[in-house]
Design a protein around this motif. Sequence first.
Motif, PDB file in Angstrom:
ATOM      1  N   TYR A 116     -54.711 -32.937  58.161  1.00  0.00           N
ATOM      2  CA  TYR A 116     -53.375 -32.412  58.430  1.00  0.00           C
ATOM      3  C   TYR A 116     -53.032 -32.424  59.921  1.00  0.00           C
TER       4      TYR A 116
ATOM      5  N   GLU B 295     -51.893 -35.879  60.299  1.00  0.00           N
ATOM      6  CA  GLU B 295     -50.573 -36.023  59.691  1.00  0.00           C
ATOM      7  C   GLU B 295     -49.488 -35.423  60.583  1.00  0.00           C
ATOM      8  N   PHE B 296     -49.820 -34.342  61.260  1.00  0.00           N
ATOM      9  CA  PHE B 296     -48.853 -33.726  62.167  1.00  0.00           C
ATOM     10  C   PHE B 296     -48.536 -34.657  63.334  1.00  0.00           C
TER      11      PHE B 296
ATOM     12  N   TYR C 299     -46.276 -37.238  61.998  1.00  0.00           N
ATOM     13  CA  TYR C 299     -44.935 -36.655  61.851  1.00  0.00           C
ATOM     14  C   TYR C 299     -44.180 -36.692  63.178  1.00  0.00           C
TER      15      TYR C 299
ATOM     16  N   THR D 282     -37.598 -29.198  51.624  1.00  0.00           N
ATOM     17  CA  THR D 282     -38.431 -29.655  52.741  1.00  0.00           C
ATOM     18  C   THR D 282     -39.231 -30.888  52.326  1.00  0.00           C
ATOM     19  N   ALA D 283     -39.774 -30.843  51.109  1.00  0.00           N
ATOM     20  CA  ALA D 283     -40.533 -31.986  50.596  1.00  0.00           C
ATOM     21  C   ALA D 283     -39.644 -33.216  50.451  1.00  0.00           C
TER      22      ALA D 283
ATOM     23  N   TYR E  64     -38.761 -34.605  53.806  1.00  0.00           N
ATOM     24  CA  TYR E  64     -39.940 -35.304  54.341  1.00  0.00           C
ATOM     25  C   TYR E  64     -40.075 -36.675  53.681  1.00  0.00           C
TER      26      TYR E  64
ATOM     27  N   SER F  53     -49.016 -39.906  53.641  1.00  0.00           N
ATOM     28  CA  SER F  53     -48.100 -38.797  53.927  1.00  0.00           C
ATOM     29  C   SER F  53     -47.531 -38.212  52.642  1.00  0.00           C
ATOM     30  N   TYR F  54     -47.213 -39.077  51.699  1.00  0.00           N
ATOM     31  CA  TYR F  54     -46.644 -38.605  50.438  1.00  0.00           C
ATOM     32  C   TYR F  54     -47.664 -37.776  49.654  1.00  0.00           C
TER      33      TYR F  54
ATOM     34  N   PHE G 265     -50.463 -36.197  50.815  1.00  0.00           N
ATOM     35  CA  PHE G 265     -50.985 -35.002  51.475  1.00  0.00           C
ATOM     36  C   PHE G 265     -49.917 -33.990  51.890  1.00  0.00           C
ATOM     37  N   VAL G 266     -48.664 -34.411  51.934  1.00  0.00           N
ATOM     38  CA  VAL G 266     -47.606 -33.477  52.341  1.00  0.00           C
ATOM     39  C   VAL G 266     -46.601 -33.239  51.219  1.00  0.00           C
TER      40      VAL G 266
ATOM     41  N   LEU H 230     -46.305 -29.845  48.458  1.00  0.00           N
ATOM     42  CA  LEU H 230     -45.098 -29.026  48.590  1.00  0.00           C
ATOM     43  C   LEU H 230     -44.326 -28.976  47.273  1.00  0.00           C
TER      44      LEU H 230
END
Length: 214
Positions: free
Chosen positions: A5, A8-9, A12, A145-146, A149, A186-187, A189-190, A194
Amino acid sequence: MKKVYLKEFEIYKKSYQKSFWWTFIFSIIILIVCFTLSFFMADFFIKQTEAIAESMANDIAEIRGKEISELSDIQTFLVIFWNNIKVGAITVLLGIIPLYRLPSFFMVLQFIVIGVVFGGLSAMGHSVLNAFVFSFLPHAIIELTAFVYSVAIGSFINRNILTKIFFRKKKDSEPIGKLLKQSLRSYIFVVIPLLFIAAFIEAFITSRLSETFL
């Protein structure tokens, strides 16, 4: 998992941040505009709200082969989760089509629907504040939010593909393999976690709040 993460940040901040906030702010503006229009076009918004509600009910019933009232909380959770995963995936995949910001406009349509629904509720004389707080906000803040993203991921793909096709700047764009690998990561893990949380809240918590306070 922490390293995943943290990485991933960083992705982002480098690849998604601008698209995320552009989409979010623009969509909120559109939502407010749609809601405001309901004060001047009450009949239209009421009809659209009823049509949207009927369409959603039919979709859920079709998926499960049952009426909504017959679904258990777990079934409702699974239906919502699966449907949202598909919507998020479609949003990302729209980035492959070389039309500028196509994923963003798909998301804007979702906010238009939200604005229309709340505008319709207002026109019907319902308490929009109560509906927003008890039947929408608990899960929607995570769900949207998801989705936004997902738009950011799709826009990242879209931007790189447009650069390759129209500007011939291959050095300024990511290789396709790396592009898809990063987007899938990204899809998974994030976005999916969510959406899982949002679907759980909607099925088990929001429904209870709606029954109690609305």
